[in-house]
Design a protein around this motif. Structure first.
Motif, PDB file in Angstrom:
ATOM      1  N   ARG A  78      19.631 -44.342 -81.333  1.00  0.00           N
ATOM      2  CA  ARG A  78      19.660 -43.075 -80.441  1.00  0.00           C
ATOM      3  C   ARG A  78      19.985 -41.800 -81.123  1.00  0.00           C
ATOM      4  N   ASN A  79      21.112 -41.718 -81.768  1.00  0.00           N
ATOM      5  CA  ASN A  79      21.680 -40.591 -82.092  1.00  0.00           C
ATOM      6  C   ASN A  79      20.739 -39.968 -83.389  1.00  0.00           C
ATOM      7  N   SER A  80      20.383 -40.834 -84.247  1.00  0.00           N
ATOM      8  CA  SER A  80      19.629 -40.797 -85.452  1.00  0.00           C
ATOM      9  C   SER A  80      18.098 -39.986 -84.893  1.00  0.00           C
ATOM     10  N   PHE A  81      17.584 -40.713 -83.905  1.00  0.00           N
ATOM     11  CA  PHE A  81      16.354 -40.196 -83.288  1.00  0.00           C
ATOM     12  C   PHE A  81      16.462 -38.717 -82.645  1.00  0.00           C
ATOM     13  N   LYS A  82      17.696 -38.717 -82.008  1.00  0.00           N
ATOM     14  CA  LYS A  82      17.707 -37.135 -81.733  1.00  0.00           C
ATOM     15  C   LYS A  82      17.790 -36.024 -82.719  1.00  0.00           C
ATOM     16  N   LYS A  83      18.003 -36.481 -83.791  1.00  0.00           N
ATOM     17  CA  LYS A  83      18.175 -35.551 -85.136  1.00  0.00           C
ATOM     18  C   LYS A  83      16.819 -35.293 -85.697  1.00  0.00           C
ATOM     19  N   SER A  84      15.767 -36.112 -85.459  1.00  0.00           N
ATOM     20  CA  SER A  84      14.439 -36.227 -86.042  1.00  0.00           C
ATOM     21  C   SER A  84      13.602 -35.106 -85.508  1.00  0.00           C
ATOM     22  N   THR A  85      12.761 -34.525 -86.469  1.00  0.00           N
ATOM     23  CA  THR A  85      11.920 -33.496 -86.316  1.00  0.00           C
ATOM     24  C   THR A  85      10.574 -33.700 -85.846  1.00  0.00           C
ATOM     25  N   LYS A  86       9.848 -34.823 -86.663  1.00  0.00           N
ATOM     26  CA  LYS A  86       8.455 -35.175 -86.515  1.00  0.00           C
ATOM     27  C   LYS A  86       8.182 -36.314 -86.035  1.00  0.00           C
ATOM     28  N   ARG A  87       8.100 -36.356 -84.649  1.00  0.00           N
ATOM     29  CA  ARG A  87       7.995 -37.509 -83.980  1.00  0.00           C
ATOM     30  C   ARG A  87       6.354 -37.774 -83.301  1.00  0.00           C
ATOM     31  N   MET A  88       6.494 -39.047 -83.183  1.00  0.00           N
ATOM     32  CA  MET A  88       5.075 -39.468 -82.491  1.00  0.00           C
ATOM     33  C   MET A  88       5.409 -40.794 -81.324  1.00  0.00           C
ATOM     34  N   ILE A  89       4.670 -40.857 -80.699  1.00  0.00           N
ATOM     35  CA  ILE A  89       4.596 -41.876 -79.630  1.00  0.00           C
ATOM     36  C   ILE A  89       3.471 -43.100 -79.961  1.00  0.00           C
ATOM     37  N   ILE A  90       3.879 -44.294 -80.228  1.00  0.00           N
ATOM     38  CA  ILE A  90       2.962 -45.314 -80.296  1.00  0.00           C
ATOM     39  C   ILE A  90       2.687 -46.179 -78.952  1.00  0.00           C
ATOM     40  N   ALA A  91       1.606 -46.134 -78.397  1.00  0.00           N
ATOM     41  CA  ALA A  91       1.546 -47.159 -77.264  1.00  0.00           C
ATOM     42  C   ALA A  91       0.276 -47.857 -77.308  1.00  0.00           C
ATOM     43  N   PRO A  92       0.223 -49.192 -76.450  1.00  0.00           N
ATOM     44  CA  PRO A  92      -0.706 -49.990 -76.866  1.00  0.00           C
ATOM     45  C   PRO A  92      -2.036 -49.761 -75.829  1.00  0.00           C
ATOM     46  N   ASP A 195       8.350 -43.096 -65.103  1.00  0.00           N
ATOM     47  CA  ASP A 195       9.688 -42.407 -64.784  1.00  0.00           C
ATOM     48  C   ASP A 195      10.627 -42.623 -66.022  1.00  0.00           C
ATOM     49  N   LYS A 196      10.692 -43.885 -66.279  1.00  0.00           N
ATOM     50  CA  LYS A 196      11.535 -44.500 -67.336  1.00  0.00           C
ATOM     51  C   LYS A 196      10.989 -43.522 -68.822  1.00  0.00           C
ATOM     52  N   VAL A 197       9.770 -43.452 -68.877  1.00  0.00           N
ATOM     53  CA  VAL A 197       9.234 -42.864 -70.425  1.00  0.00           C
ATOM     54  C   VAL A 197       9.522 -41.271 -70.301  1.00  0.00           C
ATOM     55  N   ILE A 198       9.561 -40.624 -69.094  1.00  0.00           N
ATOM     56  CA  ILE A 198      10.144 -39.356 -69.000  1.00  0.00           C
ATOM     57  C   ILE A 198      11.351 -39.088 -69.066  1.00  0.00           C
ATOM     58  N   GLU A 199      12.383 -40.174 -68.472  1.00  0.00           N
ATOM     59  CA  GLU A 199      13.688 -40.030 -68.649  1.00  0.00           C
ATOM     60  C   GLU A 199      13.930 -40.252 -70.077  1.00  0.00           C
ATOM     61  N   THR A 200      13.380 -41.109 -70.908  1.00  0.00           N
ATOM     62  CA  THR A 200      13.802 -41.379 -72.242  1.00  0.00           C
ATOM     63  C   THR A 200      13.361 -40.145 -72.958  1.00  0.00           C
ATOM     64  N   LEU A 201      12.278 -39.439 -72.738  1.00  0.00           N
ATOM     65  CA  LEU A 201      11.632 -38.486 -73.455  1.00  0.00           C
ATOM     66  C   LEU A 201      12.969 -37.182 -73.437  1.00  0.00           C
ATOM     67  N   ASN A 202      13.554 -36.996 -71.930  1.00  0.00           N
ATOM     68  CA  ASN A 202      14.415 -35.937 -71.908  1.00  0.00           C
ATOM     69  C   ASN A 202      15.740 -36.534 -72.522  1.00  0.00           C
ATOM     70  N   MET A 203      16.020 -37.528 -72.518  1.00  0.00           N
ATOM     71  CA  MET A 203      17.329 -38.176 -73.177  1.00  0.00           C
ATOM     72  C   MET A 203      17.315 -37.744 -74.684  1.00  0.00           C
ATOM     73  N   LEU A 204      16.228 -38.211 -75.112  1.00  0.00           N
ATOM     74  CA  LEU A 204      16.132 -38.043 -76.689  1.00  0.00           C
ATOM     75  C   LEU A 204      15.787 -36.616 -76.994  1.00  0.00           C
ATOM     76  N   SER A 205      15.761 -35.494 -76.190  1.00  0.00           N
ATOM     77  CA  SER A 205      15.528 -34.483 -76.569  1.00  0.00           C
ATOM     78  C   SER A 205      16.790 -33.548 -76.532  1.00  0.00           C
ATOM     79  N   SER A 206      17.933 -34.253 -75.724  1.00  0.00           N
ATOM     80  CA  SER A 206      19.160 -33.591 -75.526  1.00  0.00           C
ATOM     81  C   SER A 206      20.022 -33.595 -76.666  1.00  0.00           C
TER      82      SER A 206
END
Length: 206
Positions: A78-92, A195-206
């Motif tokens: 989690r903490n390392s992800f928050k420090k990342s700058t070049k992100r992607m979403i991979i979905a099925p 809703d969980k997706v948006i919650e996670t996107l917000n959490m990882l952006s904070s």
């Protein structure tokens, strides 16, 4: 000499069992609360993954093991992800509409925002949070994606087995991962709690 080797092997076996057992217990606890040394225990479970998978297959449900491991890795990353700058979403691709009109190429399904499935909304939301969206028909597509662009983080949406598989695959690629499990497994008509997706996107952006 042979006696010494036998004792050493026995000691290593016992220590391995204890480590694996403790790691499993910690991963189970991680479903409900934060745990310490999540990265270490995730590494232990990665190392013993195949024998543990066989054990769960014989006596329980192997999907449980993947679920626990994904939870543990999410805490660790989690903490390392928050420090990342070049992100992607991979979905099925199994979450798209049955009559999806989009075409496919080496990096996955090319969503045209037709409004028939959740990907129309995700394609709009992903750039707002700084992500590129990839809709893949298999984990092998990830190899093509990381060759085209230099990413340092991947938010994954999939069943627990695929999440854990891709997390292990990207572990040595300097790409930190975070997983969102789908609500159901299958090859089509799968769903995710948006809703969980948006919650996670917000959490990882904070």
């Amino acid at each position: 000499m042979y006696k010494t080797i036998g004792i050493l092997i026995t000691v290593i076996f016992i220590i391995s069992l204890l480590l694996a057992g403790i790691a499993l217990a910690v991963s189970r606890i991680s479903l409900n609360r934060h745990v310490w040394l999540a990265g270490f225990f995730a590494g232990v479970l990665d190392f013993f993954y195949m024998p543990l998978k066989y054990f769960f297959y014989k006596f329980s449900d192997p999907r449980i093991l993947d679920k626990w491991m994904v939870s543990l890795k999410n805490i660790s990353n989690r903490n390392s992800f928050k420090k990342s700058t070049k992100r992607m979403i991979i979905a099925p691709h199994c979450m798209r509409a049955m009559d999806c009109p989009a075409s496919s190429k080496r990096t996955g399904i090319q969503c045209i925002t037709c409004g028939k499935c959740v990907f129309s909304q995700l394609k709009k939301d992903a750039p707002k949070y700084g992500y590129d969206l990839y809709i893949v028909t298999g984990s092998s597509f990830v190899k093509h994606i990381i060759k085209e662009k230099d990413y340092d983080a991947a938010l994954l949406i999939a069943c627990d087995y695929e999440l854990n598989k891709v997390m292990m695959g990207l572990k040595g690629k300097s790409i930190v991962t975070y997983g969102i499990p789908m609500l159901n497994d299958g090859c089509f008509k799968t769903k995710v709690d948006y809703d969980k997706v948006i919650e996670t996107l917000n959490m990882l952006s904070s």
